[in-house]
Scaffold this active site. Structure first.
Site, PDB file in Angstrom:
ATOM      1  N   PRO A 265       4.384  40.093  35.650  1.00 45.02           N
ATOM      2  CA  PRO A 265       4.754  41.417  36.173  1.00 45.02           C
ATOM      3  C   PRO A 265       5.086  41.388  37.661  1.00 45.02           C
ATOM      4  CG  PRO A 265       2.700  41.499  34.910  1.00 45.02           C
ATOM      5  CD  PRO A 265       3.013  40.064  35.142  1.00 45.02           C
ATOM      6  N   CYS A 266       5.949  42.298  38.088  1.00 46.68           N
ATOM      7  CA  CYS A 266       6.272  42.456  39.509  1.00 46.68           C
ATOM      8  C   CYS A 266       5.258  43.424  40.109  1.00 46.68           C
ATOM      9  CB  CYS A 266       7.687  43.009  39.675  1.00 46.68           C
ATOM     10  SG  CYS A 266       8.203  43.128  41.402  1.00 46.68           S
ATOM     11  N   GLN A 267       4.457  42.927  41.044  1.00 50.13           N
ATOM     12  CA  GLN A 267       3.390  43.748  41.625  1.00 50.13           C
ATOM     13  C   GLN A 267       3.355  43.550  43.135  1.00 50.13           C
ATOM     14  OE1 GLN A 267       0.863  41.596  38.835  1.00 50.13           O
ATOM     15  NE2 GLN A 267      -0.027  43.523  38.194  1.00 50.13           N
TER      16      GLN A 267
ATOM     17  N   TYR B 254       1.955  41.545  45.919  1.00 52.24           N
ATOM     18  CA  TYR B 254       1.326  40.219  45.952  1.00 52.24           C
ATOM     19  C   TYR B 254       0.554  39.952  47.234  1.00 52.24           C
ATOM     20  CZ  TYR B 254       4.520  39.538  42.080  1.00 52.24           C
ATOM     21  OH  TYR B 254       5.170  39.672  40.885  1.00 52.24           O
TER      22      TYR B 254
ATOM     23  N   ASN C  97      11.204  37.285  36.216  1.00 53.44           N
ATOM     24  CA  ASN C  97      10.725  38.529  36.808  1.00 53.44           C
ATOM     25  C   ASN C  97      11.922  39.455  37.000  1.00 53.44           C
ATOM     26  OD1 ASN C  97       9.305  40.430  38.745  1.00 53.44           O
ATOM     27  ND2 ASN C  97       7.724  38.866  38.537  1.00 53.44           N
TER      28      ASN C  97
END
Length: 424
Positions: A96-98, A100, A141
């Site tokens: 997932p793109c979160q 970071y 992603n």
């Protein structure tokens, strides 16, 4: 060739596995009519959906493959003891793109203290804890990964690159729109390949030119050819050696990301450029995936009385709206092509594709029997899954559409996988 052992994380309904292994040894790019003869072998997989009690995607995955080596547990709990994850040659997954960002380094520890629930750190912990590190990483992603967060454009990707640099990897990436290479859906995703310093590919890259690898000789370039958009747009810079410094100080102005859609990182030095596709093959269009109208269930057709609602949602708007507190504001948005053109690749499937209710983003096509939404089989075909891959007993069509909104275009994985085999 010996089998290449693969661990698949964030497996969903198995897009990476289909691309690497094929389905019953048949390839997605042939509509599952020709042999793939792949040495890739998924030896362990994990799928966990934190927001739902019933693990629907994992149920589909287990119904299609042997559940013995499949984990349906929270990966953050699993990686507390990485010995339960077998050693592998390649680790793959669409993480997932979160956010970071790194809070601090941990004293007397290999790890990093990232934000809780950020699943990149689960990948990082596996790579850190494993004595026998995977030779190759193949990750996917959303395209905005290169551009986030808004206050430090590109910081999240810089953290990923520097953490892989510290672990001994060269990393190449490319944002690929599947439709640019003849696939049936306009789906833009960032694909990341990493090569450990123990591999011959790593040594080959080090001996050559970064630009030549990503434009001509690289794993991705071999199957998805590109040309540089402009000869003057190559960017080169070195990442901060301390990952906390990257987190806190990368691109503080928040302006344009330094990461273009194509690039490579070698020893912390990033070479990045904007490229455009250079494809002259055949194209699969939306009309090519459509099933016979007589096989479409009645609920998929749009009733005459519902058409005004669809027209409004799909149309251009300029209107006054109120928010929850009663504040009035001007709202505007452009119109969408309605219905969707059959002579082009489809728009991107989103997770809200399913269900009867009118929506701006759902696909609608023209048929001899009237306008209708797309069926689960058609959505599967747009991602190059086998027909009925997501069908199991009591699985709703809405949930099946959700899976495809979360999935990737299997043919992209297959082509990159075949190219990597040639490099190996």
């Amino acid at each position: 060739m010996e089998n290449i052992k693969v661990v698949e994380l964030f497996a969903g309904v198995g897009g990476f596995r289909l691309g690497l292994e094929g389905w019953k040894n048949l390839s997605s790019t042939s509509n599952y009519t020709k042999n793939l003869d792949s040495p890739y072998q998924v030896i362990w997989s994990n799928q966990w959906e934190p927001s739902t009690k019933i693990q629907h995607a994992s149920m589909v995955y287990e119904s299609r493959w042997d559940s013995q080596n499949h984990s349906n547990e929270n990966i953050e709990e699993v990686v507390k003891d990485c010995t339960v994850i077998p050693d592998c040659d390649m680790l793959v997954g669409g993480f997932p793109c979160q956010d970071y960002s790194v809070a601090t380094t941990l004293k007397n520890s290999k790890g990093l203290l990232g934000k809780k629930g950020v699943l990149w750190w689960s990948i990082h912990k596996i790579l850190s804890d494993k004595e026998q590190k995977p030779k190759y990483l193949f990750l996917e992603n959303v395209d905005r990964l290169l551009n986030s967060p808004s206050k430090q454009r590109g910081r999240d990707f810089a953290i990923i690159l520097q953490s892989l640099n510290e672990l001994g990897y060269i990393v190449e990436w490319r944002v690929i729109n599947a439709a640019d290479y003849g696939f049936p859906q306009r789906r833009r995703r960032t694909f990341i390949l990493a090569y450990h310093h123990t591999t011959s590919i790593y040594k080959k890259i080090k001996a050559g030119s970064p630009s030549q690898w990503i434009l001509d000789k690289g794993t991705i370039a071999d199957v998805f050819p590109v040309v540089q958009a402009a000869k003057t747009n190559t960017t080169e810079f070195k990442l901060e050696e301390d990952i906390v410094a990257v987190s806190e100080g990368f691109n503080p102005s928040g302006k344009k990301t330094p990461f273009e859609n194509t690039g490579i990182m070698i020893d912390g030095v990033v070479t990045s450029m904007k490229t455009v596709s250079n494809y002259d093959g055949e194209y699969v269009l939306l009309k090519d995936v459509v099933i016979d109208v007589k096989n479409v269930p009645a609920p998929y057709f749009i009733a005459e009385e519902d058409l005004p609602k669809w027209n409004y949602l799909k149309g251009a708007k300029k209107e006054i709206r109120k928010n929850a507190t009663g504040f009035e504001y001007n709202y505007s948005e452009g119109g969408m092509i309605f219905p969707d053109p059959l002579e082009k690749a489809s728009r991107t499937i989103i997770t809200g594709e399913g269900g009867k209710s009118a929506s701006r983003f759902k696909h609608v096509i023209t048929t001899p029997k009237g306008l209708r939404r797309l069926t689960p089989i058609e959505l599967e075909r747009l991602n190059m899954f086998p027909d009925e891959h997501t069908y199991i007993d009591k699985m709703t069509d809405t949930k099946r559409a959700f899976f495809m909104g979360n999935a990737l275009v299997v043919g992209v994985i297959e082509e990159i996988g075949k190219s990597l085999l040639n490099k190996i």
